[in-house]
Design a protein around this motif. Structure first.
Motif, PDB file in Angstrom:
ATOM      1  N   LEU A  44       2.025   5.149  -1.842  1.00 47.65           N
ATOM      2  CA  LEU A  44       0.553   4.403  -1.501  1.00 47.65           C
ATOM      3  C   LEU A  44      -0.405   5.403  -1.040  1.00 47.65           C
ATOM      4  O   LEU A  44      -1.826   5.448  -1.406  1.00 47.65           O
ATOM      5  CB  LEU A  44       0.797   3.244  -0.488  1.00 47.65           C
ATOM      6  CG  LEU A  44       1.314   2.119  -0.747  1.00 47.65           C
ATOM      7  CD1 LEU A  44       1.828   1.234   0.173  1.00 47.65           C
ATOM      8  CD2 LEU A  44       0.814   1.369  -2.319  1.00 47.65           C
ATOM      9  N   CYS A  48      -4.095   6.313  -2.652  1.00 47.25           N
ATOM     10  CA  CYS A  48      -5.330   6.399  -1.955  1.00 47.25           C
ATOM     11  C   CYS A  48      -6.022   7.600  -1.959  1.00 47.25           C
ATOM     12  O   CYS A  48      -7.304   7.548  -2.112  1.00 47.25           O
ATOM     13  CB  CYS A  48      -5.008   5.879  -0.743  1.00 47.25           C
ATOM     14  SG  CYS A  48      -4.438   4.299  -0.455  1.00 47.25           S
ATOM     15  N   LEU A 212      -0.908  -1.012   3.098  1.00 38.95           N
ATOM     16  CA  LEU A 212      -1.990  -0.435   2.172  1.00 38.95           C
ATOM     17  C   LEU A 212      -3.218   0.038   2.853  1.00 38.95           C
ATOM     18  O   LEU A 212      -3.907   1.199   2.566  1.00 38.95           O
ATOM     19  CB  LEU A 212      -2.177  -1.472   1.158  1.00 38.95           C
ATOM     20  CG  LEU A 212      -3.206  -1.089   0.071  1.00 38.95           C
ATOM     21  CD1 LEU A 212      -2.761   0.188  -0.554  1.00 38.95           C
ATOM     22  CD2 LEU A 212      -3.504  -2.256  -1.033  1.00 38.95           C
TER      23      LEU A 212
END
Length: 449
Positions: A44, A48, A212
Motif C-alpha cells: 500500500l 501511495c 490505507l
C-alpha cells in the motif's frame, strides 16, 4: 548573486534522498509496517509513493529548478506574487521542525557517547531510568541539541558542493553500510526469522481504510513534501536533470532504507521476545535492552552493534537537518543579501532557541505548553498535521491549476528533450489525485473520517 549547484547526478540523488531519510525511517515506518499487515502495508505504501509521493516531488522540483532561487522567490516566480506565501510557509515549517527535531537528534548524540563509554549496560529498569534521568536534566539535552544544530551549521556554511553535496556523499554511503551491517547481525540471531515474518509476510486481514490513510500519510511525510526542501534543493539542479527519474530514484532509495530499518529492528526484538513500541521509547529504552539481551553471549558484539546503531541514527538525523537548515539559509542569503555564513547564523540561533524551549518542555520544565500539549508536541502537531499538508496541497493546486500547461511541460520534459509520454499521466495525478489524497490525510488526522 552567484548560486551554487550540485556537481553530479549522484550528488543530487544522495543529498535529496538524505533530506527524506531520517529518524522516522528508523522507528515510525517499521512499527507501522509491523502493526498494519507487514508486506501488505509495504505494498500500500509503495502504491501511495507512486500516486502521491513522486508526483508531489516532481511538482516541487519543477518550481525550484525553474526559478533557481529560494522557495519564497521560486513560488512567486512560477505562480505569481500571491503564491510567495506558500514558499514562506515551507520555510517557516522547516525552521520549526529543525528546532524540535534537534532535540531528538541531540538525544542520539548523547546515546552514541553513552554507548561508546559503556553507560548503557544494565537491566531494563536501569536503561529506562537512564533515559528518564537524562531527558529531565535541565542542561544536558539542551546542550546536545544545540551541538547538533551547530554541526549542521558547519556543513551549511561551506556551501552547496563543498558542504551539502560532500557531506551527503559521505553520510549516505556510511548510513547504508552501517544499516546493512546491523541488519546482517540482527537477522543471524536465534529466532530472528519470526521478526522477519512479522515484517514481511502480508496480512491482508489488517488492511482497512484507516491503514490505507496511514500509508498515505507515511508516504507524504517520508519524502519531505510540503517543507520547501525539495524546491530548495531543486534550485541547485542543472537544467539537464531528469526530474521524474530523480524523484523515482530518491523515492525508491528512501523506501529501501525504511524496509532495511525494519529488518534491523524486528529480528533482534523478536529474538529476545520483545514487541517493540513506537517513538522515543523504542530508540532509547527498548532497543538498548534488546541489543544487550540479543548479544548476551557475545558482549563485544553487542557493544559494537550498539555503537553502530546510534552512529546510524546520528547520520540519519544529520542528513535531514542539513536540508532543513538550507531552506531558511537560502532565503536569508538571497532575500536579505547577506553572506551565506551570516544567513546560516540567523537560522542556527533561531533553531537553537526553539530547541532549548522544546527540550525543557518535555524535561526539566514541564509547564511550557500550548493547547494542553508540551511545546515540543505542539510543534510536532502543528507542522505534521497542519503546515505540511497545507503546503503540499497548495503546491499541487498551483502547479496543476494556476501555472500554464506549457511552462510546466517544458520543465517536466527539459524543453522537450525528455519523453513526454508520462507528462499527461503525471499532470492528471497532480491536478486530481494528489489534492484528493492530501485532503483525505487532513480529514483522517483530525478524526473527521
Amino acid at each position: 548573486m552567484e548560486r551554487g549547484n550540485f556537481s553530479s547526478k549522484i550528488g543530487i540523488i544522495l543529498a535529496t534522498a538524505g533530506s527524506a531519510v531520517g529518524l522516522g525511517n528508523v522507528w515510525r515506518f517499521p512499527f507501522m509496517t509491523g502493526q498494519n499487515g507487514g508486506a501488505a502495508f509495504i505494498i500500500l505504501y509503495f502504491g501511495c509513493i507512486l500516486l502521491l509521493g513522486i508526483p508531489g516531488m516532481v511538482s516541487e522540483f519543477i518550481i525550484g529548478r525553474h526559478a533557481q532561487a529560494n522557495a519564497y522567490r521560486a513560488y512567486g516566480k512560477m505562480g505569481g506574487k500571491l503564491w510567495r506565501g506558500v514558499g514562506l510557509l515551507g520555510i517557516l515549517t522547516s525552521t520549526i521542525i529543525l528546532g524540535f527535531y534537534a532535540v531528538v537528534a541531540g538525544w542520539c548524540l548523547q546515546y552514541l557517547f553513552a554507548s561508546i563509554s559503556s553507560q548503557l549496560s544494565g537491566d531494563a529498569n536501569y536503561v529506562q531510568q537512564y533515559f528518564l534521568s537524562f531527558s529531565s536534566d535541565p542542561l544536558k539535552p539542551c546542550l546536545w541539541g544545540v551541538v547538533f544544530v551547530l554541526i549542521t551549521h558547519f556543513v551549511i556554511v561551506r556551501g552547496v558542493q563543498k558542504g551539502i553535496e560532500r557531506a551527503s556523499k559521505i553520510l549516505m554511503p556510511l548510513l547504508l553500510l552501517l544499516l546493512v551491517i546491523i541488519v546482517v547481525a540482527s537477522c543471524l540471531l536465534p529466532g530472528a526469522i519470526e521478526g522477519i515474518r512479522f515484517l514481511l509476510l502480508p496480512d491482508f486481514s489488517k488492511v482497512t481504510h484507516s491503514v490505507l490513510l496511514e500509508a498515505l500519510g507515511q508516504a507524504f511525510f517520508s519524502l519531505s513534501l510540503g517543507t520547501a526542501c525539495l524546491c530548495t534543493y531543486a534550485s541547485y539542479f542543472s537544467r539537464g536533470t531528469n526530474l521524474l527519474r530523480s524523484a523515482t530514484q530518491i523515492a525508491l532509495l528512501d523506501t529501501f532504507i525504511a524496509i532495511l530499518a525494519g529488518l534491523m529492528i524486528f529480528p533482534a526484538a523478536f529474538s529476545v521476545g520483545v514487541n517493540p513500541d513506537s517513538g522515543p521509547s523504542l530508540i532509547f529504552i527498548t532497543l538498548p535492552n534488546v541489543f544487550q539481551q540479543a548479544f548476551s553471549a557475545m558482549p563485544v558484539a553487542g557493544y559494537i552493534v550498539s555503537i553502530l546503531f546510534y552512529a546510524l541514527l546520528v547520520f540519519a538525523a544529520l542528513t535531514s537537518t542539513i536540508s532543513m537548515h538550507e531552506i531558511g539559509t537560502a532565503f536569508f542569503h538571497e532575500e536579505l543579501k547577506l553572506k551565506r555564513g551570516s544567513a546560516a547564523w540567523i537560522l542556527t540561533i533561531v533553531c537553537s532557541i526553539i530547541c532549548v524551549f522544546c527540550s525543557l518542555s518535555v524535561g526539566a520544565v514541564g509547564g511550557i505548553s500550548l493547547f494542553g500539549m508540551s511545546l515540543m508536541d505542539f510543534c510536532d502537531f502543528l507542522t505534521a498535521q497542519v503546515m505540511l499538508p497545507a503546503g503540499a496541497l497548495l503546491t499541487s493546486i498551483m502547479i496543476g491549476w494556476v501555472v500554464g500547461k506549457r511552462a510546466v511541460r517544458d520543465e517536466f520534459t527539459n524543453g522537450g528533450t525528455v519523453s513526454q509520454s508520462l507528462f499527461t499521466v503525471w499532470r492528471f495525478s497532480v491536478r486530481y489525485v494528489v489534492p484528493l489524497c492530501i485532503l483525505l490525510i487532513f480529514l483522517h488526522q483530525f478524526g473527521l473520517i
